[in-house]
Design a protein around this motif. Structure first.
Motif, PDB file in Angstrom:
ATOM      1  N   SER A   1     119.884  43.670 -34.011  1.00 39.27           N
ATOM      2  CA  SER A   1     120.497  43.180 -32.767  1.00 39.27           C
ATOM      3  C   SER A   1     119.847  43.771 -31.527  1.00 39.27           C
ATOM      4  O   SER A   1     120.323  43.539 -30.408  1.00 39.27           O
ATOM      5  CB  SER A   1     121.997  43.498 -32.758  1.00 39.27           C
ATOM      6  OG  SER A   1     122.664  42.881 -33.843  1.00 39.27           O
ATOM      7  N   ALA A   2     118.778  44.527 -31.705  1.00 37.89           N
ATOM      8  CA  ALA A   2     118.140  45.184 -30.562  1.00 37.89           C
ATOM      9  C   ALA A   2     117.642  44.180 -29.531  1.00 37.89           C
ATOM     10  O   ALA A   2     117.635  44.458 -28.331  1.00 37.89           O
ATOM     11  CB  ALA A   2     116.988  46.068 -31.035  1.00 37.89           C
ATOM     12  N   GLY A   3     117.229  42.990 -29.985  1.00 38.15           N
ATOM     13  CA  GLY A   3     116.741  41.983 -29.050  1.00 38.15           C
ATOM     14  C   GLY A   3     117.821  41.502 -28.109  1.00 38.15           C
ATOM     15  O   GLY A   3     117.604  41.399 -26.891  1.00 38.15           O
ATOM     16  N   GLN A   4     119.007  41.203 -28.650  1.00 46.04           N
ATOM     17  CA  GLN A   4     120.088  40.748 -27.794  1.00 46.04           C
ATOM     18  C   GLN A   4     120.601  41.870 -26.898  1.00 46.04           C
ATOM     19  O   GLN A   4     120.962  41.645 -25.739  1.00 46.04           O
ATOM     20  CB  GLN A   4     121.231  40.180 -28.642  1.00 46.04           C
ATOM     21  CG  GLN A   4     122.275  39.412 -27.858  1.00 46.04           C
ATOM     22  CD  GLN A   4     121.687  38.243 -27.076  1.00 46.04           C
ATOM     23  OE1 GLN A   4     120.671  37.661 -27.489  1.00 46.04           O
ATOM     24  NE2 GLN A   4     122.298  37.907 -25.953  1.00 46.04           N
ATOM     25  N   LYS A   5     120.615  43.087 -27.433  1.00 45.03           N
ATOM     26  CA  LYS A   5     121.007  44.243 -26.621  1.00 45.03           C
ATOM     27  C   LYS A   5     120.036  44.409 -25.455  1.00 45.03           C
ATOM     28  O   LYS A   5     120.434  44.696 -24.319  1.00 45.03           O
ATOM     29  CB  LYS A   5     121.030  45.498 -27.480  1.00 45.03           C
ATOM     30  CG  LYS A   5     121.436  46.771 -26.757  1.00 45.03           C
ATOM     31  CD  LYS A   5     121.551  47.919 -27.753  1.00 45.03           C
ATOM     32  CE  LYS A   5     121.950  49.221 -27.061  1.00 45.03           C
ATOM     33  NZ  LYS A   5     120.876  49.742 -26.215  1.00 45.03           N
ATOM     34  N   LEU A   6     118.746  44.215 -25.734  1.00 46.07           N
ATOM     35  CA  LEU A   6     117.746  44.315 -24.676  1.00 46.07           C
ATOM     36  C   LEU A   6     117.981  43.252 -23.609  1.00 46.07           C
ATOM     37  O   LEU A   6     117.779  43.503 -22.416  1.00 46.07           O
ATOM     38  CB  LEU A   6     116.341  44.181 -25.269  1.00 46.07           C
ATOM     39  CG  LEU A   6     115.179  44.166 -24.270  1.00 46.07           C
ATOM     40  CD1 LEU A   6     115.136  45.464 -23.481  1.00 46.07           C
ATOM     41  CD2 LEU A   6     113.849  43.946 -24.997  1.00 46.07           C
ATOM     42  N   ALA A   7     118.413  42.047 -24.018  1.00 50.59           N
ATOM     43  CA  ALA A   7     118.678  40.987 -23.046  1.00 50.59           C
ATOM     44  C   ALA A   7     119.755  41.425 -22.054  1.00 50.59           C
ATOM     45  O   ALA A   7     119.638  41.182 -20.847  1.00 50.59           O
ATOM     46  CB  ALA A   7     119.100  39.705 -23.762  1.00 50.59           C
ATOM     47  N   TYR A   8     120.818  42.068 -22.549  1.00 51.58           N
ATOM     48  CA  TYR A   8     121.861  42.579 -21.656  1.00 51.58           C
ATOM     49  C   TYR A   8     121.310  43.677 -20.750  1.00 51.58           C
ATOM     50  O   TYR A   8     121.619  43.732 -19.553  1.00 51.58           O
ATOM     51  CB  TYR A   8     123.040  43.112 -22.461  1.00 51.58           C
ATOM     52  CG  TYR A   8     123.968  42.048 -22.999  1.00 51.58           C
ATOM     53  CD1 TYR A   8     124.882  41.416 -22.157  1.00 51.58           C
ATOM     54  CD2 TYR A   8     123.948  41.680 -24.329  1.00 51.58           C
ATOM     55  CE1 TYR A   8     125.749  40.450 -22.631  1.00 51.58           C
ATOM     56  CE2 TYR A   8     124.812  40.708 -24.827  1.00 51.58           C
ATOM     57  CZ  TYR A   8     125.712  40.094 -23.972  1.00 51.58           C
ATOM     58  OH  TYR A   8     126.556  39.127 -24.448  1.00 51.58           O
ATOM     59  N   ASP A   9     120.508  44.577 -21.312  1.00 50.41           N
ATOM     60  CA  ASP A   9     119.938  45.671 -20.517  1.00 50.41           C
ATOM     61  C   ASP A   9     119.051  45.138 -19.398  1.00 50.41           C
ATOM     62  O   ASP A   9     119.115  45.607 -18.252  1.00 50.41           O
ATOM     63  CB  ASP A   9     119.138  46.613 -21.409  1.00 50.41           C
ATOM     64  CG  ASP A   9     120.015  47.408 -22.362  1.00 50.41           C
ATOM     65  OD1 ASP A   9     121.215  47.560 -22.070  1.00 50.41           O
ATOM     66  OD2 ASP A   9     119.501  47.880 -23.398  1.00 50.41           O
TER      67      ASP A   9
ATOM     68  N   VAL B   1     126.104  54.466 -15.374  1.00 56.21           N
ATOM     69  CA  VAL B   1     125.899  53.123 -15.910  1.00 56.21           C
ATOM     70  C   VAL B   1     124.412  52.839 -15.988  1.00 56.21           C
ATOM     71  O   VAL B   1     123.665  53.085 -15.051  1.00 56.21           O
ATOM     72  CB  VAL B   1     126.587  52.061 -15.024  1.00 56.21           C
ATOM     73  CG1 VAL B   1     126.380  50.673 -15.605  1.00 56.21           C
ATOM     74  CG2 VAL B   1     128.074  52.360 -14.884  1.00 56.21           C
ATOM     75  N   GLY B   2     123.983  52.300 -17.123  1.00 52.20           N
ATOM     76  CA  GLY B   2     122.581  51.964 -17.331  1.00 52.20           C
ATOM     77  C   GLY B   2     122.345  51.666 -18.796  1.00 52.20           C
ATOM     78  O   GLY B   2     123.252  51.807 -19.628  1.00 52.20           O
ATOM     79  N   PRO B   3     121.146  51.263 -19.163  1.00 49.86           N
ATOM     80  CA  PRO B   3     120.850  51.031 -20.574  1.00 49.86           C
ATOM     81  C   PRO B   3     121.028  52.314 -21.385  1.00 49.86           C
ATOM     82  O   PRO B   3     120.574  53.382 -20.969  1.00 49.86           O
ATOM     83  CB  PRO B   3     119.380  50.587 -20.558  1.00 49.86           C
ATOM     84  CG  PRO B   3     119.137  50.114 -19.161  1.00 49.86           C
ATOM     85  CD  PRO B   3     120.008  50.955 -18.287  1.00 49.86           C
ATOM     86  N   ARG B   4     121.683  52.222 -22.532  1.00 51.84           N
ATOM     87  CA  ARG B   4     121.862  53.407 -23.369  1.00 51.84           C
ATOM     88  C   ARG B   4     120.508  53.900 -23.863  1.00 51.84           C
ATOM     89  O   ARG B   4     119.672  53.118 -24.323  1.00 51.84           O
ATOM     90  CB  ARG B   4     122.741  53.089 -24.571  1.00 51.84           C
ATOM     91  CG  ARG B   4     124.222  53.069 -24.263  1.00 51.84           C
ATOM     92  CD  ARG B   4     124.754  54.430 -23.880  1.00 51.84           C
ATOM     93  NE  ARG B   4     124.736  55.391 -24.989  1.00 51.84           N
ATOM     94  CZ  ARG B   4     125.002  56.670 -24.853  1.00 51.84           C
ATOM     95  NH1 ARG B   4     125.273  57.166 -23.652  1.00 51.84           N
ATOM     96  NH2 ARG B   4     124.989  57.477 -25.894  1.00 51.84           N
TER      97      ARG B   4
ATOM     98  N   GLY C   1     126.901  50.916 -20.425  1.00 56.98           N
ATOM     99  CA  GLY C   1     126.025  49.918 -19.834  1.00 56.98           C
ATOM    100  C   GLY C   1     126.551  48.512 -20.045  1.00 56.98           C
ATOM    101  O   GLY C   1     127.577  48.290 -20.680  1.00 56.98           O
ATOM    102  N   TRP C   2     125.809  47.535 -19.499  1.00 52.23           N
ATOM    103  CA  TRP C   2     126.185  46.132 -19.584  1.00 52.23           C
ATOM    104  C   TRP C   2     126.258  45.680 -21.046  1.00 52.23           C
ATOM    105  O   TRP C   2     127.139  44.905 -21.426  1.00 52.23           O
ATOM    106  CB  TRP C   2     125.159  45.319 -18.809  1.00 52.23           C
ATOM    107  CG  TRP C   2     125.500  43.890 -18.525  1.00 52.23           C
ATOM    108  CD1 TRP C   2     124.804  42.810 -18.927  1.00 52.23           C
ATOM    109  CD2 TRP C   2     126.597  43.379 -17.757  1.00 52.23           C
ATOM    110  NE1 TRP C   2     125.387  41.653 -18.465  1.00 52.23           N
ATOM    111  CE2 TRP C   2     126.500  41.983 -17.742  1.00 52.23           C
ATOM    112  CE3 TRP C   2     127.667  43.986 -17.092  1.00 52.23           C
ATOM    113  CZ2 TRP C   2     127.420  41.172 -17.091  1.00 52.23           C
ATOM    114  CZ3 TRP C   2     128.581  43.170 -16.438  1.00 52.23           C
ATOM    115  CH2 TRP C   2     128.450  41.783 -16.438  1.00 52.23           C
ATOM    116  N   ALA C   3     125.337  46.172 -21.885  1.00 55.11           N
ATOM    117  CA  ALA C   3     125.363  45.801 -23.300  1.00 55.11           C
ATOM    118  C   ALA C   3     126.572  46.397 -24.002  1.00 55.11           C
ATOM    119  O   ALA C   3     127.191  45.752 -24.862  1.00 55.11           O
ATOM    120  CB  ALA C   3     124.072  46.266 -23.986  1.00 55.11           C
ATOM    121  N   GLN C   4     126.943  47.631 -23.643  1.00 50.90           N
ATOM    122  CA  GLN C   4     128.083  48.279 -24.294  1.00 50.90           C
ATOM    123  C   GLN C   4     129.396  47.584 -23.939  1.00 50.90           C
ATOM    124  O   GLN C   4     130.331  47.576 -24.739  1.00 50.90           O
ATOM    125  CB  GLN C   4     128.165  49.756 -23.894  1.00 50.90           C
ATOM    126  CG  GLN C   4     127.184  50.657 -24.615  1.00 50.90           C
ATOM    127  CD  GLN C   4     125.745  50.309 -24.302  1.00 50.90           C
ATOM    128  OE1 GLN C   4     125.382  50.130 -23.147  1.00 50.90           O
ATOM    129  NE2 GLN C   4     124.914  50.203 -25.333  1.00 50.90           N
TER     130      GLN C   4
END
Length: 463
Positions: A444-452, A398-401, A430-433
């Motif tokens: 959508s990279a910004g919102q994905k980064l927020a989850y990461d 588990v972690g940022p992709r 990960g949390w974003a996935q």
């Protein structure tokens, strides 16, 4: 950068919208959760006793091993819930998350529970009783927690905050955006260019309510429950201000815009008469946590390989029969601390599919996949070889992709905090996935980064 990549990124990259951080549970709410869990666990054990023994009175006889086994069962689960933070706050964003967290906590307690009964056979009872109680607890605890969470959410929404913020206009904007305000909350902007110039000589004998300080008088009259200052007041004024604020039930706090939580922790320490704001590494970045996570990753990866090897063997044969070698596809990705590594996948596209185009952002309508490759992607079997990346220490479960270097270089230009996701090992999931779709647009990279970043900042065993 390739033309294909530039076209994929024609839409601007959204900036990071920080995720709402759950507030800490109050002592009263934490105590209520403990009581609810004790009752639910006891009820689950009672129901299990009725199913297994066709009677429940054995639970209340101290001389019976069932009594002590049930007491140990309840005590171990409550202790584990407390240890993993389920009585501090909840990160659940949905009902599904609530079930996930309860399942994770209960799973972590299985080994200690069985070890306890093995080491102390005198309190051991029917394993079937314990397993059935565990199954009932999963449903019951999750249901009660979900209901309690709903009640708390309604209570919070029905009590919007009234916050007064004092400082320069731009600083007030920054602080307001960072606060955890629920819908309906009100903010009183008290714009002051020079805070010190507004402070008249303080004499509680002449002005007991500090009415001479205009912004403070406006905050009191407005009925503020919190007063946030973007600058630090003179120390000799603070005791008097706190005395008056306490009489009016106003909480006073400093909110300097630059003192914000990012991928580090902050603590206030005293050195002599000097107050120090001390930053420190996040828990996820500390050596002990990294060692623990590595042990868990290695163990789970071994289990993953043991479970999935038949599917990997069939996938390898299917790829070879359709399009020959190579079976695996190595793709450069960016890992912890920005170090690049080769991510392993089953090859799902023709050989040299990106020889002319260069890096291409994956999309749901990508027609380059072979027939076997399309199936492997749809079922995520193409990702199974990444268990070997985990065993080699390049990835985590588990972690940022991990992203490709070309995309990382681009996102660094648009998202200032992008490299903070590289403080931990990248993950297979990960949390974003969990909370976003698998195939995303580059914008959508910004919102994905927020989850990461949320994952990195709040990492724990339950996460």
């Amino acid at each position: 950068m390739s033309l294909v990549l530039e076209r994929a990124l024609e839409q601007p990259v959204e900036q990071v919208r920080p995720m709402r951080v759950p507030s800490q549970y109050s002592p009263a709410w934490a105590a209520l959760l403990v009581v609810l869990d004790l009752l639910v666990f006891a009820g689950s054990a009672t129901a299990a006793a009725f199913i297994v023994f066709h009677r429940v009175d054995t639970l209340f006889v101290p001389r019976d091993g069932v009594f002590w086994a049930t007491a140990a069962f309840i005590g171990i689960w409550v202790l584990i819930f407390a240890r993993v933070g389920l009585y501090r706050r909840s990160f659940a964003l949905s009902v599904k998350d609530e079930f996930y967290f309860i399942a994770a906590a209960l799973s972590m307690g299985v080994v200690p529970l069985l070890a306890f009964f093995t080491l102390w056979p005198a309190v051991s009872t029917s394993r079937l009783h314990i397993l059935i109680a565990l199954a009932i607890s999963f449903v019951a605890v999750s249901g009660v927690r979900t209901a309690a969470r709903a009640v708390r959410s309604v209570a919070i929404r029905n009590r919007p905050r009234r916050v007064a913020i004092v400082g320069r206009g731009s600083r007030i904007d920054t602080v307001t955006e960072s606060l955890n305000l629920v819908e309906g909350s009100q903010v009183l902007r008290l714009e002051v260019d020079d805070l010190d110039s507004t402070l008249s000589p303080v004499d509680l004998g002449v002005d007991p309510d500090l009415d001479g300080i205009e912004w403070f008088e406006r905050a009191k009259t407005w009925g503020a429950e919190s007063l946030i200052l973007t600058e630090v007041l003179p120390p000799d004024l603070v005791p008097h201000l706190l005395e008056v604020a306490n009489r009016h039930h106003i909480r006073v706090a400093y909110g300097p815009p630059r003192v914000r939580f990012h991928a580090f922790d902050l603590a206030l320490q005293q050195d002599g008469q000097q107050a120090l704001i001390v930053p420190s590494q996040l828990r996820a970045c500390q050596p002990r946590a990294r060692l623990l996570k590595r042990l868990i990753d290695f163990s789970l990866a071994l289990v993953g390989v043991a479970i999935t090897w038949p599917f990997m063997l069939l996938a390898a044969v299917a790829i070879y029969l359709e399009s020959g070698r190579p079976i695996f596809y190595r793709q450069r990705r960016v890992g912890r601390n920005g170090v690049e590594f080769d991510l392993l996948k089953f090859r799902s596209m023709p050989v040299n599919a990106e020889a002319e185009s260069g890096p291409v952002w994956a999309s749901a309508t990508d027609g380059r996949a072979t027939r076997v490759g399309a199936f492997l992607r749809r079922t995520s079997i193409d990702e199974f070889p990444q268990f070997f990346n985990v065993l080699r220490g390049e990835m985590s479960i588990v972690g940022p992709r991990p992203e490709r270097p070309a995309f990382v270089a681009l996102f660094r230009q648009h998202l200032p905090r992008y490299d903070e996701r590289h403080l931990v090992r990248p993950g297979i999931t990960g949390w974003a996935q969990v909370h976003m779709t698998r195939v995303l647009a580059p914008s959508s990279a910004g919102q994905k980064l927020a989850y990461d970043l949320f994952y990195v900042e709040h990492w724990g065993l339950v996460m």
